[in-house]
Design a protein around this motif. Structure first.
Motif, PDB file in Angstrom:
ATOM      1  N   GLY A 194      -0.620  -8.329   5.709  1.00  0.00           N
ATOM      2  CA  GLY A 194      -1.575  -9.150   4.374  1.00  0.00           C
ATOM      3  C   GLY A 194      -2.111 -10.656   4.753  1.00  0.00           C
ATOM      4  N   TYR A 196     -10.078  -4.707  -1.781  1.00  0.00           N
ATOM      5  CA  TYR A 196      -9.182  -4.957  -3.344  1.00  0.00           C
ATOM      6  C   TYR A 196      -8.987  -6.254  -3.395  1.00  0.00           C
ATOM      7  CZ  TYR A 196      -5.910  -4.326  -6.579  1.00  0.00           C
ATOM      8  OH  TYR A 196      -5.124  -4.196  -8.078  1.00  0.00           O
ATOM      9  N   THR A 197      -9.146  -7.232  -2.626  1.00  0.00           N
ATOM     10  CA  THR A 197      -9.120  -8.933  -2.358  1.00  0.00           C
ATOM     11  C   THR A 197     -10.161  -9.369  -2.478  1.00  0.00           C
ATOM     12  OG1 THR A 197      -7.993  -9.321  -0.563  1.00  0.00           O
ATOM     13  CG2 THR A 197      -8.840 -10.844  -1.313  1.00  0.00           C
ATOM     14  N   ASP A 217      -7.305   1.630   5.543  1.00  0.00           N
ATOM     15  CA  ASP A 217      -6.674   0.944   5.064  1.00  0.00           C
ATOM     16  C   ASP A 217      -7.159  -0.432   5.256  1.00  0.00           C
ATOM     17  OD1 ASP A 217      -4.546   3.020   5.144  1.00  0.00           O
ATOM     18  OD2 ASP A 217      -3.092   1.983   6.621  1.00  0.00           O
ATOM     19  N   ARG A 271      -3.035  -2.415  10.234  1.00  0.00           N
ATOM     20  CA  ARG A 271      -3.827  -2.875  11.172  1.00  0.00           C
ATOM     21  C   ARG A 271      -4.715  -1.760  11.983  1.00  0.00           C
ATOM     22  NH1 ARG A 271      -5.074  -6.907   8.022  1.00  0.00           N
ATOM     23  NH2 ARG A 271      -7.021  -6.414   8.459  1.00  0.00           N
ATOM     24  N   ASN A 295     -10.040  -9.320   5.300  1.00  0.00           N
ATOM     25  CA  ASN A 295     -10.093  -9.262   3.738  1.00  0.00           C
ATOM     26  C   ASN A 295      -9.716 -11.033   3.727  1.00  0.00           C
ATOM     27  OD1 ASN A 295      -7.545  -9.439   6.304  1.00  0.00           O
ATOM     28  ND2 ASN A 295      -6.483  -9.770   4.301  1.00  0.00           N
ATOM     29  N   GLN A 301      -7.849  -2.867   1.511  1.00  0.00           N
ATOM     30  CA  GLN A 301      -8.409  -3.811   1.989  1.00  0.00           C
ATOM     31  C   GLN A 301      -8.552  -5.169   1.348  1.00  0.00           C
ATOM     32  OE1 GLN A 301      -6.276  -6.457   5.350  1.00  0.00           O
ATOM     33  NE2 GLN A 301      -4.057  -6.934   4.101  1.00  0.00           N
ATOM     34  N   GLN A 326       1.150  -1.032  -0.233  1.00  0.00           N
ATOM     35  CA  GLN A 326       0.042   0.068  -0.203  1.00  0.00           C
ATOM     36  C   GLN A 326       0.895   1.246  -0.252  1.00  0.00           C
ATOM     37  OE1 GLN A 326      -1.905   0.884   3.375  1.00  0.00           O
ATOM     38  NE2 GLN A 326      -3.769   1.340   2.496  1.00  0.00           N
ATOM     39  N   LEU A 363      -2.028  -0.631  -5.211  1.00  0.00           N
ATOM     40  CA  LEU A 363      -2.828  -1.204  -5.768  1.00  0.00           C
ATOM     41  C   LEU A 363      -3.923  -0.527  -6.663  1.00  0.00           C
ATOM     42  CD1 LEU A 363      -5.207  -0.722  -2.301  1.00  0.00           C
ATOM     43  CD2 LEU A 363      -3.396  -2.675  -3.321  1.00  0.00           C
ATOM     44  N   ILE A 413      -1.224  -8.690  -0.101  1.00  0.00           N
ATOM     45  CA  ILE A 413      -1.658  -6.968   0.510  1.00  0.00           C
ATOM     46  C   ILE A 413      -2.041  -6.347   1.487  1.00  0.00           C
ATOM     47  CG2 ILE A 413      -3.460  -4.865   0.034  1.00  0.00           C
ATOM     48  CD1 ILE A 413      -5.519  -7.230  -0.840  1.00  0.00           C
ATOM     49  N   GLU A 414      -0.321  -5.446   1.511  1.00  0.00           N
ATOM     50  CA  GLU A 414       0.222  -5.326   2.973  1.00  0.00           C
ATOM     51  C   GLU A 414      -0.038  -3.826   2.726  1.00  0.00           C
ATOM     52  OE1 GLU A 414       4.644  -5.363   4.878  1.00  0.00           O
ATOM     53  OE2 GLU A 414       4.414  -4.283   2.482  1.00  0.00           O
ATOM     54  N   ILE A 415      -1.166  -3.717   3.810  1.00  0.00           N
ATOM     55  CA  ILE A 415      -1.351  -2.118   4.345  1.00  0.00           C
ATOM     56  C   ILE A 415      -0.472  -1.879   5.288  1.00  0.00           C
ATOM     57  CG2 ILE A 415      -3.293  -2.601   3.640  1.00  0.00           C
ATOM     58  CD1 ILE A 415      -4.517  -3.184   6.642  1.00  0.00           C
TER      59      ILE A 415
END
Length: 729
Positions: free
Chosen positions: A584, A552-553, A545, A540, A596, A549, A503, A508, A535-537
């Motif tokens: 992620g 987008y997943t 974020d 958390r 996610n 995530q 991210q 993305l 997907i690394e944000i």
């Protein structure tokens, strides 16, 4: 690189937001009003130092300059600037949560809002700071609420008065207020966990010289209780490099909206390419069709690959987490790749992963009929510091390097032949190209190595690279690389995309851009495979974020599932306790399913999963349409039962089920003398209880009490159905 659920249905219903902690405990105060450039500076309280450090030290192209705190650098100073306006009560409370750096919150109880967001406001007029049109600001707040459907709208704008003169009611700004300078994600829905929210702002024109800038949170949309803490407003107008709105959190992508145009076409493609017509014919022992028979069509496995990397220590370990890891993997994924054990640094002893454990992992996967990818044969790097490489002495003469690598590839291919379905033959060919860059080796050596792999194994040979559909910074050179392999007739069988998304680097992709990339590589007429998806944000604890995530997943998986050239998606791990980028993972360290992960399961085992029941027509046939894959089918006419296994795809969509007496089909799986596996599929579940209920009054069942007296009272009645149901659950 790197609650115990009892059933998939249970996991889908267990949606909790227990997220990893961010920051430090807040303590101390300071009256300094301007943010400093160094995150180590002593100015401000612990909360403001933590926030500054997070925004300026995150890495990637989302790193922000320090900016200036508009309300001051202590929680107390900011709270002094804010007050509740409207029909609500406010109290100050301590924040008793060590996972967040805030210490004090304002608890606001809205009892009579009349559905107007602006009827109640938590408002902070800016009295001693001026703005110009076009200035870029960032609003920040921690929010939480125990209300079932809390709604908060952040707003920045100018007011000619901040309060009504008679009684202090809020100046009413309804939800669609045209002068709201918050550019995206203004409306949020806080839950019962303290989460941080960001609100990017572009200041508009002031309506007059007497107008007062106001940052506020509109709370009047419903009766609710909301706690607000850690409010900050950061002004970047004096920064050396003023950030653009796109570099400010929260982050987004085009195509995220639920009504986005791409969705309808994607769903149509999914129906066309991932589903097939299914026809079940029920017959008796003489082969005659049985009309009006009950038919249960239950999918057991996808044809599409929904896989994951597995860690050797988790597969071979004996801890409670290891056991859960194995159970979750087998329940939720249908393909594997050994994350590190088959890499050269591991296999040759540079890393502490034993070859025996790697072989044990492959054996475990084979025992459970899980197809497995080989990762990798060739990685153009001498050393192992980059996470892989060939572990070859760079000081060797070129001809020795060439021969050494040829032997390595041949030995590895032969060593694991029959244990892997395909190899990442050429891993990271764009990111690291040390051998092709050496004139003494070059493409001639690469051609020899591909030929050696082709001779050594019957497994398919794939390329594998990042930055082509997880970001696109390497898409052009990767395309050119694959193009050369195809044009020069290399034995390439498929194209792999790592699909790592960070991210903080803005990876993305807009959905149309993602689909265009798949179209581009699909033109090679080779299978496409997402080999290492995650997907690394940034955090958390950042609510938006977590939301992006999750979405987008959903959209990444939908886009690739809808593309005819794509044959699968393998996640690069699933548990935060053993994941190279823990933010992620699909599961927290305590095995709580994250949003996610919830999205992944909902798609794979709900939206894209077929379970149908119905009855045969006069011709003994039941027809439906289902996702391609493996199925278990059960049929019954109330006196007899039959079951079958089938694989449905474009070439095979029909199956015949023969009915036989229930007593002949049912089996005893626990050795107690009773045949609780009524449908004979090897498991005891609710389908067995339902089938038993449908056949309870049949002569065959009533004549075999020794098999079906599940409650042990000597009679066959509904209590036996209940007893079997309890055993199944």
């Amino acid at each position: 690189m790197s609650e115990k659920p009892t059933s998939r249905q249970y996991r889908r219903r267990t949606y909790l937001q227990t997220l990893a902690a961010l920051g430090v405990g807040a303590a101390g105060t300071s009256a300094v009003a301007t943010a400093q450039s160094s995150s180590d500076d002593a100015s401000g309280d612990a909360y403001h130092r933590t926030l500054r450090s997070d925004l300026t030290g995150r890495g990637g192209n989302k790193t922000l300059p320090p900016g200036q705190y508009v309300y001051g650098e202590t929680e107390a100073a900011t709270m002094d600037a804010f007050s509740v306006v409207g029909d609500a009560t406010a109290t100050t409370t301590a924040v008793e949560d060590d996972a967040v750096p805030i210490t004090t919150a304002t608890r606001i109880e809205v009892e009579d809002a009349h559905g107007r967001p602006g009827a109640v406001s938590y408002r902070g007029p800016v009295e001693d700071h001026s703005f110009s049109a076009g200035d870029v600001l960032l609003g920040v707040a921690y929010l939480r609420s125990d209300s079932r459907k809390a709604q908060v709208e952040a707003r920045f704008g100018y007011d000619t008065s901040t309060q009504e003169e008679d009684g202090g009611s809020a100046k009413d700004h309804d939800g669609g207020s045209p002068d709201n300078a918050v550019q995206r994600s203004a409306l949020v829905e806080p839950g019962d966990t303290w989460m941080r929210y960001f609100f990017p702002i572009e200041v508009g024109e002031a309506p007059g010289s007497d107008a007062t800038p106001v940052f506020e949170f509109l709370l009047g949309s419903c009766e609710q209780t909301v706690e607000v803490a850690g409010v900050a407003l950061i002004d970047y107008s004096d920064a050396e490099t003023v950030p653009t709105l796109g570099t400010l959190p929260p982050y987004d992508y085009e195509g995220r909206a639920e009504d986005a145009e791409w969705r309808e076409a994607a769903e149509e493609r999914i129906d066309e390419i991932r589903k097939t017509d299914v026809e079940v014919t029920v017959v008796d022992s003489d082969g005659e069709p049985v009309p009006h028979a009950y038919v249960d069509v239950a999918m057991t496995e996808h044809a599409f690959d929904f896989g994951s990397a597995v860690a050797v220590p988790r597969v071979t370990g004996d801890s409670e987490d290891d056991e859960t890891y194995r159970e979750v993997f087998l329940e939720e994924f249908n393909k594997a790749v050994v994350e590190n054990g088959m890499k050269w640094p591991a296999w040759e002893g540079v890393w502490d992963i034993s070859n025996e454990a790697t072989r044990e992992t492959l054996g475990w996967l084979d025992d459970h009929d899980v197809p497995t990818r080989g990762h990798y044969l060739l990685w153009e790097e001498y050393g192992t510091d980059g996470g892989g490489g060939m572990n070859v002495d760079s000081g060797l003469p070129a001809d020795e390097v060439r021969q050494t690598i040829t032997e390595k590839i041949a030995n590895h291919g032969e060593r694991f032949d029959g244990q892997v379905t395909e190899w990442d033959m050429h891993n990271h060919p764009i990111w690291q190209s040390a051998f092709r860059d050496d004139e003494a080796l070059g493409w001639d050596a690469v051609a020899e190595w591909w030929a050696a792999a082709d001779d050594a194994t019957d497994a398919e040979l794939y390329t594998n690279e990042m930055g082509a559909i997880g970001g696109t910074w390497q898409q052009d050179p990767y395309y050119q690389f694959v193009q050369r392999l195809v044009e020069e007739d290399y034995p390439i069988d498929g194209i792999g995309f790592m699909g790592h998304h960070q991210q903080q680097w803005g990876q993305l992709l807009d959905v149309d851009e993602l689909l265009a990339g798949l179209d581009r590589f699909g033109a090679f007429d080779l299978p496409l495979l997402v080999t290492e998806f995650d997907i690394e944000i940034i955090s958390r604890r950042n609510a938006q974020d977590v939301d992006v995530q999750r979405d987008y997943t959903r959209d990444f998986l939908t886009a690739v599932f809808s593309h005819e050239a794509v044959e699968g998606v393998l996640s690069w791990g699933f548990w935060a306790g053993d994941h190279w980028r823990p933010t992620g993972a699909y599961y927290d360290e305590d095995w709580t399913l994250r949003p996610n992960g919830e999205q992944y399961l909902d798609l794979v085992f709900d939206e894209w999963w077929t379970e149908e029941v119905g009855r045969t027509g006069r011709d003994g046939t039941f027809s439906t349409r289902g996702f391609e894959g493996d199925y278990h089918l059960v049929a019954s006419d109330g006196h007899r039962v039959g079951h079958a296994e089938a694989t449905f795809d474009d070439e095979n969509g029909t199956v015949e089920v023969e009915l036989r007496p229930l007593s002949e089909v049912a089996t005893d799986v626990d050795g107690d003398g009773r045949t609780e596996d009524v449908d004979g599929d090897g498991d005891v579940d609710n389908r067995d209880a339902g089938l038993f209920f449908k056949n309870l009054r049949s002569d065959d069942v009533q004549e075999h009490p020794e098999q079906f007296d599940f409650d042990g009272d000597g009679d066959l009645d509904f209590r036996d159905v209940v007893a079997l149901f309890r055993e199944a659950n």
